[in-house]
Scaffold this motif. Structure first.
Motif, PDB file in Angstrom:
ATOM      1  N   ARG A  37      42.802  25.864  19.363  1.00 53.11           N
ATOM      2  CA  ARG A  37      42.827  25.511  20.033  1.00 53.11           C
ATOM      3  C   ARG A  37      41.283  24.041  20.578  1.00 53.11           C
ATOM      4  O   ARG A  37      40.091  24.902  20.050  1.00 53.11           O
ATOM      5  CB  ARG A  37      42.040  26.222  21.229  1.00 53.11           C
ATOM      6  CG  ARG A  37      43.572  26.958  21.475  1.00 53.11           C
ATOM      7  CD  ARG A  37      42.367  28.711  22.721  1.00 53.11           C
ATOM      8  NE  ARG A  37      44.234  29.700  22.077  1.00 53.11           N
ATOM      9  CZ  ARG A  37      43.745  30.738  20.477  1.00 53.11           C
ATOM     10  NH1 ARG A  37      43.706  30.138  19.834  1.00 53.11           N
ATOM     11  NH2 ARG A  37      44.590  31.805  20.815  1.00 53.11           N
TER      12      ARG A  37
ATOM     13  N   LYS B 160      42.377  23.115  30.681  1.00 49.56           N
ATOM     14  CA  LYS B 160      43.485  22.444  31.510  1.00 49.56           C
ATOM     15  C   LYS B 160      43.872  21.467  31.363  1.00 49.56           C
ATOM     16  O   LYS B 160      44.453  20.804  31.647  1.00 49.56           O
ATOM     17  CB  LYS B 160      43.147  22.818  32.602  1.00 49.56           C
ATOM     18  CG  LYS B 160      43.701  24.444  33.405  1.00 49.56           C
ATOM     19  CD  LYS B 160      43.285  24.448  34.233  1.00 49.56           C
ATOM     20  CE  LYS B 160      43.073  25.582  35.111  1.00 49.56           C
ATOM     21  NZ  LYS B 160      41.456  25.960  35.165  1.00 49.56           N
TER      22      LYS B 160
ATOM     23  N   ASP C 179      45.006  37.809  19.357  1.00 48.85           N
ATOM     24  CA  ASP C 179      45.819  38.747  20.241  1.00 48.85           C
ATOM     25  C   ASP C 179      47.225  38.878  20.220  1.00 48.85           C
ATOM     26  O   ASP C 179      47.958  38.559  19.727  1.00 48.85           O
ATOM     27  CB  ASP C 179      45.816  38.689  21.614  1.00 48.85           C
ATOM     28  CG  ASP C 179      44.752  38.675  22.452  1.00 48.85           C
ATOM     29  OD1 ASP C 179      43.614  39.231  21.715  1.00 48.85           O
ATOM     30  OD2 ASP C 179      44.510  37.960  23.870  1.00 48.85           O
TER      31      ASP C 179
ATOM     32  N   GLU D  34      40.824  29.311  25.391  1.00 42.52           N
ATOM     33  CA  GLU D  34      41.521  29.411  26.484  1.00 42.52           C
ATOM     34  C   GLU D  34      41.761  31.059  26.470  1.00 42.52           C
ATOM     35  O   GLU D  34      42.454  31.923  26.104  1.00 42.52           O
ATOM     36  CB  GLU D  34      43.080  27.878  25.987  1.00 42.52           C
ATOM     37  CG  GLU D  34      44.246  28.568  27.199  1.00 42.52           C
ATOM     38  CD  GLU D  34      45.107  27.366  27.172  1.00 42.52           C
ATOM     39  OE1 GLU D  34      45.225  26.575  25.843  1.00 42.52           O
ATOM     40  OE2 GLU D  34      46.042  27.899  27.434  1.00 42.52           O
ATOM     41  N   GLY D  35      41.202  31.281  28.028  1.00 41.70           N
ATOM     42  CA  GLY D  35      41.520  32.663  27.610  1.00 41.70           C
ATOM     43  C   GLY D  35      40.234  33.757  27.089  1.00 41.70           C
ATOM     44  O   GLY D  35      39.984  34.392  28.175  1.00 41.70           O
ATOM     45  N   LYS D  36      40.654  33.635  25.490  1.00 39.40           N
ATOM     46  CA  LYS D  36      38.879  34.143  25.167  1.00 39.40           C
ATOM     47  C   LYS D  36      38.525  33.167  23.890  1.00 39.40           C
ATOM     48  O   LYS D  36      38.957  32.349  24.038  1.00 39.40           O
ATOM     49  CB  LYS D  36      39.016  35.812  25.068  1.00 39.40           C
ATOM     50  CG  LYS D  36      40.498  35.471  23.885  1.00 39.40           C
ATOM     51  CD  LYS D  36      40.600  36.882  22.766  1.00 39.40           C
ATOM     52  CE  LYS D  36      41.156  37.124  21.658  1.00 39.40           C
ATOM     53  NZ  LYS D  36      41.157  38.218  21.357  1.00 39.40           N
TER      54      LYS D  36
ATOM     55  N   LYS E  11      36.296  37.084  26.592  1.00 40.73           N
ATOM     56  CA  LYS E  11      37.597  37.343  27.639  1.00 40.73           C
ATOM     57  C   LYS E  11      36.664  36.091  28.706  1.00 40.73           C
ATOM     58  O   LYS E  11      35.535  36.346  29.447  1.00 40.73           O
ATOM     59  CB  LYS E  11      37.686  38.287  28.379  1.00 40.73           C
ATOM     60  CG  LYS E  11      39.125  38.642  28.255  1.00 40.73           C
ATOM     61  CD  LYS E  11      39.795  39.369  28.961  1.00 40.73           C
ATOM     62  CE  LYS E  11      41.350  40.205  28.834  1.00 40.73           C
ATOM     63  NZ  LYS E  11      40.724  41.787  29.002  1.00 40.73           N
TER      64      LYS E  11
ATOM     65  N   LYS F 131      36.507  35.222  32.334  1.00 45.29           N
ATOM     66  CA  LYS F 131      37.333  35.274  33.632  1.00 45.29           C
ATOM     67  C   LYS F 131      37.197  33.880  34.195  1.00 45.29           C
ATOM     68  O   LYS F 131      38.554  34.196  35.351  1.00 45.29           O
ATOM     69  CB  LYS F 131      36.098  36.655  33.940  1.00 45.29           C
ATOM     70  CG  LYS F 131      35.873  37.489  33.494  1.00 45.29           C
ATOM     71  CD  LYS F 131      35.986  39.221  33.292  1.00 45.29           C
ATOM     72  CE  LYS F 131      37.378  39.284  34.401  1.00 45.29           C
ATOM     73  NZ  LYS F 131      36.423  41.055  35.408  1.00 45.29           N
TER      74      LYS F 131
END
Ligand code: FES
Ligand code: FES
Lengths: 763, 158
Positions: free
Chosen positions: A99, A74, A157, A103-105, A52, A54
């Motif tokens: 991606r 972003k 996910d 992003e996120g992980k 992840k 963070k």
């Protein structure tokens, strides 16, 4: 349309038009180009295979002197995209999420997380080190069978790791196995391999005066400009991709390499930006050949006829879908090889793991299938007590037979011929050179399609222009990876228009300047752009002959163009091409033509049975190998390789041999030494000291045998050769090693270490 | 980092520059515009960066720029030109020894240094000599053919 039958240029061993430029060091590859005010881009990559994200803090990097921008997901207008790969037509179910920046992980070790553009490479590197990323490590999944378990960690996910599956159902396998006298079952494995082109991924991007973006990059697919435009959120017409000469591709520059990053950095800074990946980045983080796990069950009659094949293939897609379903479909269609099998059941799966995304690689999945089915053919022959060549000959496909996917073969399958030629070239198996040596001989046959899958509705365009002095310009958007993509087009035009090669110039690989010719992948350029160029040249020829016929008062059908002259067949004198060109120009007769060639169009095969045509056509051939093993060191020396392929018509036999020889060398590495070796998602081979490709002393003189049956779909009856020449090489070498050892190592590569273990296990 | 003066020759022309002590010869040559010297690995594993330093072949990625002080560097552009190719270059063209061409400048340089020492080599000796130069495209065979033919031509020309 008129046909040219006697060739002046086609079939000749002529040096490529760009050889002199390359041998004198003039050629400007992607990294050999710079612009004033150019910045250097670097990529921050993930330190974990699955974690992840963070927090990302770029503030320290941004403050560093000389840094122009730092970008994370972003800053990317469309960061999450659906991957499409230069196709003209969207095909549901084949496109996966991608991606641009994590992003996120993060899903694999080395996944791009952030980008930097700075005044110098050193500053960019320092800025990369100053970016702080806080990760929370997640359990990764690195084995395909484990990843298929519903309880396994999910790479995307909430979604299954199994991202595509195909089936082939032909006849009735249960009945087939009942009829069989002998049944053989085996499992095989193939490894992660790197393309190992000598030129690392590189490019320069800049912003034009009108605000549009140009990217000069080493790529097999300039048509990615569409995806790049989409990521930036600007119209496709505002992105231009140019490819210079490419320092090797082999599929590794088929999906996007550095284009998104270049475009984003140039677009944000307004300055030219260069990115050159290091060898370590290329080896450790870029796409690889899919490793496979195979299970084969083959039923045969005592006389050697195959009655049933059941196969299960599982490939490791890595962390993103990219091209994996398509590669898998190639493996599926090729799963039983060039054999006539009445009852077939094939089940194939491609599975996400936390490895770097696997991708396109010369043969695109046909090669992996060949590694398995050709080992299995030898195992079955052994069980039957039959000679491996004789066993194969009893089962080779021939014209009129149907392949496992139900496609009826309309043209020659010359496998009996290629196998006989290879066996003759190999000769007798020699005696070992010493008491501690073992000698083995093996053969393998293979096939590979040329042209893309027909449901992609593939097209290519090319333009031919006769100049007023009788020279010729070709404009065609081909990407030249070094296999002669441009040179073949020059030779075709030289033949059709009777102009010497040195007066033919080609401009290629530029989405803003040349007609779109599609990807340099799938062995499609000679077939597709060759046909488009032929069509365009023939139109110009027709205009010229019409005018000449009027001037000379001779019927058009009696005219030929030879040595820059148009004359009546058999006669010495005529009118010069140049004079006719001038006469045409004066009357406004067109001296140019832009033509389009369309491949056969079709639909996706039936998902339940896999029945339906998938490819325009195939090329077939055989490789034979003789090896000697040192039982003390486990070292394998390849003593002989002979390869024979029916290439339809060789546009240039010297270049065809070059493909066969290069394929052989690559195949030896695949069989014996090459392995990226991931351990818990991290590549162990990070340099050419650990990733061992064949050197000049590892490859013997290769006997290349060209068979020509002149019934391919390319210009002058040519078939594609660039990929198929690799397919049977690894299994031929593997079968030779198995012959020498008297038993088979079913996992690749067959390293000295594995051989020693096997020998020890035996004694 | 402090810069140091360096004087050397490339393809017969004199250069006076200032370089950092950690600058490699490869990076310096490329920054001076000698982009025919290729960067395939920067670790000494591939041979694409080979140049002659006072006639001896070196991997320029493993050579510090300052080691070239007072020396004469030859790149593939120093061997021949489009109008007048060196016999090795000519043979590479004629025998189809070039595909993508990325290994070619280094290969030609290695071949030149080798034939200077061994003008009448066997194929095995040629293979041995170029074994530090990787090529992913050709399978080496046509490169060996070309070097063999060039050796013959150079012997006859003597
Ligand atoms: S770049 Fe110098 S040996 Fe590879
Ligand atoms: S020709 Fe491509 S690496 Fe040698």
């Amino acid at each position: 349309m008129e046909m040219i039958k006697e060739f002046k240029v086609i079939g000749k061993r002529l040096p490529s038009h760009d050889a002199v430029e390359k041998v004198t060091g003039q050629t400007k590859y992607a990294d050999d180009f710079a612009l004033p005010g150019m910045l250097y881009g670097k990529i921050l990559r993930s330190k974990f295979p699955h974690a992840k994200i963070k927090r990302i803090d770029t503030s320290k990097a941004e403050k560093l002197d000389g840094v122009h921008c730092v970008l994370t997901h972003k800053d990317v207008p469309n960061n999450v995209i659906v991957t499409r790969f230069g196709q003209t037509r969207a095909v549901g179910g084949f496109e996966g999420i991608f991606r641009v920046l994590a992003e996120g992980k993060v899903r694999y070790y080395g996944e791009p997380v952030a980008l930097v553009a700075a005044e110098t490479e050193e500053i960019a590197e320092r800025a990369i080190d100053l970016i702080e990323v806080e990760y929370e490590e997640l359990k990764g999944v690195f084995d395909t069978v484990e990843a298929m378990d519903p309880k396994a960690p999910k790479v995307e996910d909430g979604k299954s790791n199994v991202i595509a599956r195909f089936k082939i159902r032909k006849g009735d396998v249960a009945k087939g196995f009942e009829e069989a006298d002998v049944i053989v079952e085996n499992e095989y494995m193939s490894q992660f391999i790197d393309h190992a082109y000598l030129e690392p991924e590189a490019g320069v991007a800049w912003v034009e005066d009108d605000g549009s973006i140009t990217i000069r990059v080493s790529t097999q697919v300039i048509e990615h400009y569409r995806e790049i435009a989409h990521v930036l959120g600007i119209p496709e017409s505002r992105v231009r991709v140019i490819t210079p000469k490419i320092g090797g591709g082999f599929g590794g520059k088929e999906d996007i390499t550095v284009e998104y990053y270049l475009a984003l950095l140039a677009w944000k800074t307004g300055r030219p930006v260069k990115i050159v990946q290091t060898r370590e980045e290329s080896l450790s983080f870029r796409s690889k050949r899919h490793p496979y796990k195979f299970r084969y069950k083959t039923g045969v009659k005592k006389d050697g006829r195959i009655v049933a094949v059941e196969a299960e293939l599982i490939s490791d897609a890595g962390a993103y879908m990219t091209l994996s379903p398509w590669v898998l479909l190639y493996s599926t269609v090729n799963a039983v090889g060039p054999y006539n099998v009445p009852n077939v059941k094939v089940d194939t799966y491609t599975v996400l793991t936390n490895h770097p995304p696997s991708g396109a690689y010369r043969t695109f999945g046909a090669g992996q299938a060949c590694v398995a089915y050709e080992q299995q053919m030898d195992e079955v022959a052994k069980k039957l007590g039959m000679d491996p060549a004789e066993f194969r000959k009893k089962n080779y496909l021939k014209k009129g037979d149907t392949m496992a996917n139900g496609w009826q073969i309309p043209n020659t399958v010359a496998l009996h011929e290629t196998t006989d030629l290879v066996l003759k070239a190999l000769g007798e198996k020699p005696k070992p050179s010493g008491p501690k040596k073992l000698v083995g001989m093996g053969i393998a046959s293979g096939m590979c399609s040329y042209g893309r899958m027909i449901f992609l509705h593939d097209t290519s365009r090319s333009k031919v222009r006769l100049e007023l002095d009788g020279s010729v310009t070709i404009e065609c958007g081909v990407q030249d990876v070094g296999a002669g993509q441009e040179a073949s087009l020059c030779q075709i035009v030289s033949e059709v228009l009777g102009v010497p090669l040195k007066k033919v110039r080609i401009i290629s690989g530029d989405t803003a300047a040349t007609p779109i010719a599609g990807t340099t992948t799938a062995t499609r350029q000679l077939y597709m752009s060759g046909n488009a160029t032929y069509k365009a040249a023939m139109k110009v020829r027709d205009n010229i002959l019409t005018k000449a016929s009027e001037i000379l008062g001779v019927d058009k059908s009696e005219l030929v163009i030879e040595d820059e002259k148009i004359k009546k067949k058999g006669e010495k004198e005529g009118i010069s091409l140049r004079d006719v060109a001038v006469a045409c120009a004066e009357e406004g007769i067109e001296l140019f033509c832009e033509a389009q060639f369309n491949a056969p169009f079709g639909e996706v095969p039936d998902p339940e049975t896999g029945q339906g045509r998938v490819f325009p056509d195939f090329t077939y051939g055989t490789t034979g190998a003789i090896v000697e093993i040192d039982t003390e060191t486990g070292e394998v020396e390849v003593l002989k390789i002979a390869s024979a392929f029916d290439v339809g018509t060789a546009i240039n036999p010297m270049r065809v041999e070059g493909q066969i020889e290069g394929g052989a060398s690559m195949g030896i590495g695949w069989a014996l030494t090459e392995d990226v070796k991931f351990e818990k998602g991290i590549a162990k081979a990070q340099s050419f000291a650990e990733y061992i490709i064949a050197t000049a002393v590892d490859v013997p003189d290769i006997k290349s045998i060209i068979v020509e049956n002149h019934d391919g779909l390319g210009p002058f009856g040519a078939r594609g050769v660039g990929e198929v020449v690799l397919a049977p090489v690894p299994p031929a070498v593997i079968n030779a090693v198995a012959d020498a050892l008297g038993r088979r190592i079913k996992e690749l590569p067959i390293t000295g270490e594995r051989i020693l273990l096997t020998l020890r296990g035996e004694s | 980092m402090k810069k140091y003066p360096l004087e050397f020759k490339v393809n017969g022309k004199k250069y006076s520059v200032e370089v950092k002590p950690n600058m490699t010869l490869l990076r310096l040559l490329r920054s001076l515009g000698f982009t025919e010297v290729k960067s395939g690995c920067e670790k000494g594993d591939c041979g694409t960066c080979a140049v002659l330093m006072d006639g001896e072949p070196v991997n320029s990625c493993l050579t510090l720029a300052l080691q070239a002080q007072g020396k004469e560097i030859t790149t593939v552009k120093g061997l021949g030109t489009i109008e007048k190719l060196h016999p090795i270059q000519e043979a590479f063209v004629k025998y189809g020894a070039i595909q993508c061409g990325f290994c070619t400048p280094g290969m030609v340089i290695t071949a030149k240094a080798f034939l200077d020492k061994n003008p009448n080599p066997t194929r095995e000796e040629i293979r041995e000599a170029i074994s530090g130069n990787l090529c992913r495209c050709t399978g080496y065979q046509k490169i060996v053919d070309a070097i063999e033919a060039a050796a013959k031509k150079m012997r006859e020309g003597r």
